[in-house]
Design a protein around this motif. Structure first.
Motif, mmCIF file in Angstrom:
data_model
loop_
_atom_site.group_PDB
_atom_site.id
_atom_site.type_symbol
_atom_site.label_atom_id
_atom_site.label_comp_id
_atom_site.label_asym_id
_atom_site.label_seq_id
_atom_site.Cartn_x
_atom_site.Cartn_y
_atom_site.Cartn_z
ATOM 1 N N VAL A 82 4.425 -50.488 -32.476
ATOM 2 C CA VAL A 82 5.778 -50.151 -32.011
ATOM 3 C C VAL A 82 5.715 -49.394 -30.692
ATOM 4 N N VAL A 83 4.797 -48.423 -30.584
ATOM 5 C CA VAL A 83 4.668 -47.640 -29.347
ATOM 6 C C VAL A 83 4.280 -48.532 -28.179
ATOM 7 N N VAL A 84 3.348 -49.454 -28.401
ATOM 8 C CA VAL A 84 2.918 -50.370 -27.329
ATOM 9 C C VAL A 84 4.078 -51.252 -26.884
ATOM 10 N N LEU A 85 4.867 -51.749 -27.825
ATOM 11 C CA LEU A 85 6.016 -52.587 -27.473
ATOM 12 C C LEU A 85 7.040 -51.816 -26.660
ATOM 13 N N VAL A 86 7.277 -50.556 -27.036
ATOM 14 C CA VAL A 86 8.235 -49.731 -26.282
ATOM 15 C C VAL A 86 7.737 -49.504 -24.859
ATOM 16 N N LEU A 87 6.444 -49.231 -24.701
ATOM 17 C CA LEU A 87 5.887 -49.018 -23.366
ATOM 18 C C LEU A 87 5.976 -50.284 -22.520
ATOM 19 N N LEU A 88 5.713 -51.425 -23.132
ATOM 20 C CA LEU A 88 5.813 -52.692 -22.385
ATOM 21 C C LEU A 88 7.250 -52.968 -21.970
ATOM 22 N N LEU A 89 8.199 -52.662 -22.848
ATOM 23 C CA LEU A 89 9.605 -52.852 -22.509
ATOM 24 C C LEU A 89 10.015 -51.942 -21.359
ATOM 25 N N ALA A 90 9.572 -50.680 -21.413
ATOM 26 C CA ALA A 90 9.902 -49.741 -20.328
ATOM 27 C C ALA A 90 9.294 -50.197 -19.011
ATOM 28 N N TRP A 94 11.307 -51.225 -15.606
ATOM 29 C CA TRP A 94 10.987 -50.543 -14.339
ATOM 30 C C TRP A 94 10.724 -51.560 -13.230
ATOM 31 N N LEU A 95 9.945 -52.602 -13.545
ATOM 32 C CA LEU A 95 9.646 -53.618 -12.534
ATOM 33 C C LEU A 95 10.884 -54.413 -12.155
ATOM 34 N N ARG A 96 11.753 -54.633 -13.127
ATOM 35 C CA ARG A 96 12.945 -55.446 -12.857
ATOM 36 C C ARG A 96 13.999 -54.673 -12.074
ATOM 37 N N LEU A 97 14.227 -53.415 -12.454
ATOM 38 C CA LEU A 97 15.308 -52.630 -11.851
ATOM 39 C C LEU A 97 14.835 -51.762 -10.704
ATOM 40 N N GLY A 98 13.532 -51.547 -10.579
ATOM 41 C CA GLY A 98 13.037 -50.700 -9.504
ATOM 42 C C GLY A 98 13.135 -49.228 -9.874
ATOM 43 N N ASP A 190 20.736 -53.895 -1.893
ATOM 44 C CA ASP A 190 19.984 -53.523 -3.091
ATOM 45 C C ASP A 190 18.504 -53.329 -2.782
ATOM 46 N N VAL A 191 17.974 -54.210 -1.946
ATOM 47 C CA VAL A 191 16.551 -54.123 -1.611
ATOM 48 C C VAL A 191 16.279 -52.974 -0.651
ATOM 49 N N THR A 192 17.162 -52.802 0.338
ATOM 50 C CA THR A 192 16.900 -51.834 1.398
ATOM 51 C C THR A 192 17.248 -50.413 0.987
ATOM 52 N N TYR A 193 18.338 -50.237 0.256
ATOM 53 C CA TYR A 193 18.820 -48.883 -0.043
ATOM 54 C C TYR A 193 18.921 -48.593 -1.544
ATOM 55 N N GLY A 194 18.850 -49.619 -2.370
ATOM 56 C CA GLY A 194 19.047 -49.410 -3.798
ATOM 57 C C GLY A 194 17.792 -49.357 -4.633
ATOM 58 N N GLY A 195 16.614 -49.485 -3.996
ATOM 59 C CA GLY A 195 15.368 -49.400 -4.754
ATOM 60 C C GLY A 195 15.064 -50.626 -5.587
ATOM 61 N N ARG A 196 15.786 -51.741 -5.383
ATOM 62 C CA ARG A 196 15.504 -52.956 -6.144
ATOM 63 C C ARG A 196 14.335 -53.723 -5.523
#
Length: 229
Positions: A82-90, A94-98, A190-196
């Motif tokens: 469960v802990v590993v799955l939560v870390l992978l989801l986080a 992070w990679l998707r939203l920046g 989004d890319v330049t100022y929004g951290g995406r």
């Protein structure tokens, strides 16, 4: 006789005073013991406050994991899964939203360097895309779109113009691309100022928009007003 009796009585009194224990009340005895045990000599090897706090923390962590493993199917192994799955989801979020932004970034200008031609911006965009630097590729391609519109006199060259402003102004003479221009401006912001983080698909959409805008004939000002009505 009297002398012997006196000696016997004195001997009995002495033995009684030595053998009979002194009866001390309980509360004063406890207080005396506490005073004695509070002396520094008895606490030289005691753990420090920090050590005690760390021990309590790890006890709490151990109790927490013990309770969680007992409630999780599969016990401790299930908890680790469960802990590993939560870390992978986080990590995926992070990679998707920046990187999360604490406060909304201020709206910035489209061009941050000296004037360059649309062709130069396209060349820079292609170089970034070849290196899979999608953020920079998207930025340069959006600049190429706007610079091309300026070179065609569809936009007045204006320092400090934002991507949103350029898209709104260009949409008046190119109404068929107004929605795509606004979407491209949002992508740039989004890319330049929004951290995406941009990807290849985002760059491909901008490249196709650049080519489509280049081929499209603009509406005259009167025709554009009529189309808007």
């Amino acid at each position: 006789m009297s002398t012997a009796g006196g000696r016997t009585a004195a001997s009995l009194r002495a033995r009684t005073s030595d053998d009979v224990p002194v009866d001390i009340p309980r509360v004063p005895a406890r207080e005396a013991a506490e005073r004695e045990l509070s002396k520094p000599m008895y606490h030289e090897n005691d753990p420090s406050f920090l050590e005690r706090a760390i021990d309590r923390f790890w006890e709490w962590v151990n109790d927490l994991f013990s309770a969680a493993s007992g409630a999780t199917p599969g016990g401790a192994v299930g908890l680790v899964v469960v802990v590993v799955l939560v870390l992978l989801l986080a990590a995926g979020l992070w990679l998707r939203l920046g990187t999360p932004q604490r406060t909304p970034p201020p709206e910035g200008t489209l061009f941050d360097e000296g004037p360059r031609s649309a062709a130069e911006h396209r060349t820079a965009a292609e170089a970034h895309a070849a290196a899979h630097h999608w953020n920079q590729a998207v930025q340069e391609r959006m600049r190429a779109v706007v610079r091309s519109l300026e070179e065609r006199a569809l936009l007045d060259p204006r320092p400090g113009r934002t991507a949103d402003e350029a898209a709104a102004e260009a949409g008046q003479s190119l109404p068929g691309h107004a929605d795509r221009l606004r979407a491209a401006a949002r992508e740039f912001d989004d890319v330049t100022y929004g951290g995406r983080t941009a990807d290849q698909q985002a760059y491909q959409r901008l490249s196709e928009l650049d080519s489509a805008v280049e081929r499209t004939k603009p509406l005259l000002s009167g025709a554009a007003q009529g189309a808007a009505e």
